[in-house]
Design a protein around this motif. Structure first.
Motif, PDB file in Angstrom:
ATOM      1  N   GLY A  11      28.542  38.616  41.917  1.00 31.23           N
ATOM      2  CA  GLY A  11      28.968  39.681  42.817  1.00 31.23           C
ATOM      3  C   GLY A  11      28.101  40.917  42.730  1.00 31.23           C
ATOM      4  O   GLY A  11      28.229  41.826  43.563  1.00 31.23           O
ATOM      5  N   ALA A  12      27.232  40.982  41.712  1.00 33.78           N
ATOM      6  CA  ALA A  12      26.307  42.110  41.526  1.00 33.78           C
ATOM      7  C   ALA A  12      27.031  43.449  41.478  1.00 33.78           C
ATOM      8  O   ALA A  12      26.490  44.481  41.883  1.00 33.78           O
ATOM      9  CB  ALA A  12      25.254  42.115  42.639  1.00 33.78           C
ATOM     10  N   GLY A  13      28.292  43.413  41.000  1.00 30.89           N
ATOM     11  CA  GLY A  13      29.071  44.636  40.916  1.00 30.89           C
ATOM     12  C   GLY A  13      29.599  45.133  42.239  1.00 30.89           C
ATOM     13  O   GLY A  13      30.211  46.208  42.314  1.00 30.89           O
ATOM     14  N   LEU A  14      29.380  44.352  43.326  1.00 35.93           N
ATOM     15  CA  LEU A  14      29.789  44.780  44.668  1.00 35.93           C
ATOM     16  C   LEU A  14      31.078  44.116  45.124  1.00 35.93           C
ATOM     17  O   LEU A  14      31.621  44.481  46.178  1.00 35.93           O
ATOM     18  CB  LEU A  14      28.679  44.457  45.678  1.00 35.93           C
ATOM     19  N   VAL A  15      31.560  43.116  44.354  1.00 32.33           N
ATOM     20  CA  VAL A  15      32.778  42.393  44.715  1.00 32.33           C
ATOM     21  C   VAL A  15      33.798  42.596  43.597  1.00 32.33           C
ATOM     22  O   VAL A  15      33.837  41.833  42.631  1.00 32.33           O
ATOM     23  CB  VAL A  15      32.492  40.885  44.921  1.00 32.33           C
ATOM     24  N   PRO A  16      34.628  43.619  43.696  1.00 30.13           N
ATOM     25  CA  PRO A  16      35.586  43.890  42.624  1.00 30.13           C
ATOM     26  C   PRO A  16      36.775  42.934  42.666  1.00 30.13           C
ATOM     27  O   PRO A  16      37.217  42.510  43.738  1.00 30.13           O
ATOM     28  CB  PRO A  16      36.041  45.328  42.919  1.00 30.13           C
ATOM     29  N   THR A  17      37.260  42.566  41.510  1.00 27.25           N
ATOM     30  CA  THR A  17      38.493  41.804  41.374  1.00 27.25           C
ATOM     31  C   THR A  17      39.337  42.486  40.303  1.00 27.25           C
ATOM     32  O   THR A  17      38.881  43.410  39.619  1.00 27.25           O
ATOM     33  CB  THR A  17      38.229  40.338  40.971  1.00 27.25           C
ATOM     34  N   VAL A  18      40.558  42.014  40.155  1.00 28.57           N
ATOM     35  CA  VAL A  18      41.432  42.595  39.133  1.00 28.57           C
ATOM     36  C   VAL A  18      40.817  42.427  37.748  1.00 28.57           C
ATOM     37  O   VAL A  18      40.906  43.318  36.898  1.00 28.57           O
ATOM     38  CB  VAL A  18      42.826  41.942  39.195  1.00 28.57           C
ATOM     39  N   THR A  19      40.151  41.277  37.528  1.00 21.79           N
ATOM     40  CA  THR A  19      39.562  41.022  36.211  1.00 21.79           C
ATOM     41  C   THR A  19      38.410  41.974  35.920  1.00 21.79           C
ATOM     42  O   THR A  19      38.334  42.543  34.820  1.00 21.79           O
ATOM     43  CB  THR A  19      39.060  39.576  36.130  1.00 21.79           C
ATOM     44  N   THR A  20      37.511  42.166  36.870  1.00 21.81           N
ATOM     45  CA  THR A  20      36.392  43.077  36.628  1.00 21.81           C
ATOM     46  C   THR A  20      36.897  44.509  36.464  1.00 21.81           C
ATOM     47  O   THR A  20      36.373  45.267  35.657  1.00 21.81           O
ATOM     48  CB  THR A  20      35.379  43.014  37.780  1.00 21.81           C
ATOM     49  N   ARG A  21      37.901  44.875  37.242  1.00 22.68           N
ATOM     50  CA  ARG A  21      38.448  46.226  37.112  1.00 22.68           C
ATOM     51  C   ARG A  21      39.187  46.408  35.796  1.00 22.68           C
ATOM     52  O   ARG A  21      39.217  47.493  35.227  1.00 22.68           O
ATOM     53  CB  ARG A  21      39.389  46.529  38.281  1.00 22.68           C
ATOM     54  N   LEU A  22      39.770  45.305  35.298  1.00 17.95           N
ATOM     55  CA  LEU A  22      40.465  45.380  34.018  1.00 17.95           C
ATOM     56  C   LEU A  22      39.489  45.719  32.897  1.00 17.95           C
ATOM     57  O   LEU A  22      39.777  46.554  32.029  1.00 17.95           O
ATOM     58  CB  LEU A  22      41.173  44.051  33.729  1.00 17.95           C
ATOM     59  N   TYR A  23      38.332  45.073  32.903  1.00 23.53           N
ATOM     60  CA  TYR A  23      37.321  45.371  31.884  1.00 23.53           C
ATOM     61  C   TYR A  23      36.848  46.814  31.997  1.00 23.53           C
ATOM     62  O   TYR A  23      36.627  47.495  30.998  1.00 23.53           O
ATOM     63  CB  TYR A  23      36.137  44.419  32.017  1.00 23.53           C
ATOM     64  N   GLN A  24      36.711  47.289  33.224  1.00 23.13           N
ATOM     65  CA  GLN A  24      36.274  48.671  33.417  1.00 23.13           C
ATOM     66  C   GLN A  24      37.332  49.660  32.925  1.00 23.13           C
ATOM     67  O   GLN A  24      36.996  50.703  32.354  1.00 23.13           O
ATOM     68  CB  GLN A  24      35.968  48.906  34.898  1.00 23.13           C
ATOM     69  N   SER A  25      38.600  49.326  33.142  1.00 23.05           N
ATOM     70  CA  SER A  25      39.658  50.225  32.680  1.00 23.05           C
ATOM     71  C   SER A  25      39.759  50.220  31.168  1.00 23.05           C
ATOM     72  O   SER A  25      40.057  51.245  30.547  1.00 23.05           O
ATOM     73  CB  SER A  25      41.007  49.822  33.300  1.00 23.05           C
ATOM     74  N   TYR A  26      39.486  49.064  30.538  1.00 21.44           N
ATOM     75  CA  TYR A  26      39.426  49.031  29.077  1.00 21.44           C
ATOM     76  C   TYR A  26      38.283  49.908  28.571  1.00 21.44           C
ATOM     77  O   TYR A  26      38.443  50.691  27.636  1.00 21.44           O
ATOM     78  CB  TYR A  26      39.219  47.593  28.581  1.00 21.44           C
TER      79      TYR A  26
END
Length: 233
Positions: free
Chosen positions: A176-191
């Motif tokens: 996704g090259a950081g352009l396709v957010p999902t709950v999982t990718t956002r979860l890591y960012q929130s951590y």
């Protein structure tokens, strides 16, 4: 004692979550992408998984052994080992950083398991019993015979593909090259950002999506089987 220990180990990851629940859930792009991927990939995995398993069971093609070997090969190779090859192929097609690219890589990751689950279920049912449905039209065969017989396998395929989709971070982030957010990718960012409230919300989404799917599929199967019984009476 062993049952208590097993139950404790299963419930251990959820103990902290039982003590906290987010005040509200916000629908955003990451949440929407996650739900869409789960629904579409669940449907495709059931369709291709059962269709490919049926072909493997009944085909007499000389290519059967080769197809079966290549189909089940990904089960024995870690996803990380094939990730770079998938990235190169999708980059050549211009699909890196797109929803289609992320969907394709998630499908490639989940489909071999779905085929194996469907094939094993058909093997247990037996070729002799399934051969009696060959005279039926494909949709009639699936709706009146395969769907009721394979309902637990279908639910397992959907839930298994869902859990894999919800667990993937590296593949989604890379393809996704950081352009396709999902709950999982956002979860890591929130951590990483130490946003406890957002991390809690995303974590509960990861729990509730499979639970709601499980309950929804159970209700759907119950309604469909009652309709089939009514039609056959």
């Amino acid at each position: 004692m062993s049952r208590i220990l097993t139950a404790g180990l299963i419930l251990f990851p959820f103990i902290g979550l039982f003590l906290a629940f987010p005040a509200a859930f916000s629908w955003d792009e990451a949440f929407g992408n996650t739900v869409i991927y789960v629904i579409i990939l669940g449907f495709i995995n059931v369709w291709l998984g059962i269709g490919t398993a049926w072909w493997l069971m009944f085909t007499e093609s000389r290519w059967k052994t080769s197809v079966e070997w290549f189909t089940f090969l990904p089960l024995f190779i870690p996803v990380m080992a094939s990730m770079f090859g998938m990235y190169i192929a999708l980059a050549q097609l211009g699909l890196v950083g797109t929803h289609i690219g992320v969907g394709l890589v998630l499908l490639v990751t989940t489909l071999p398991y779905s085929i194996r689950l469907a094939y094993n279920a058909m093997y247990v049912i037996g070729r002799t019993l399934l051969e009696q449905t060959l005279m039926l039209a494909p949709w009639t065969r699936f709706g009146l015979v395969l769907f009721p017989l394979l309902k637990e396998t279908i639910r397992t395929i959907v839930l298994f593909s869902t859990v894999i989709v919800l667990s993937q971070f590296v593949l989604v982030q890379l393809i996704g090259a950081g352009l396709v957010p999902t709950v999982t990718t956002r979860l890591y960012q929130s951590y990483a950002g130490n946003d406890v409230s957002l991390a809690l919300q995303n974590t509960w989404v990861l729990i509730l999506v499979p639970v709601l799917l499980y309950l929804g599929l159970g209700g759907l199967f119950g309604i469909w089987i009652r309709l089939v019984k009514g039609r056959l009476q």
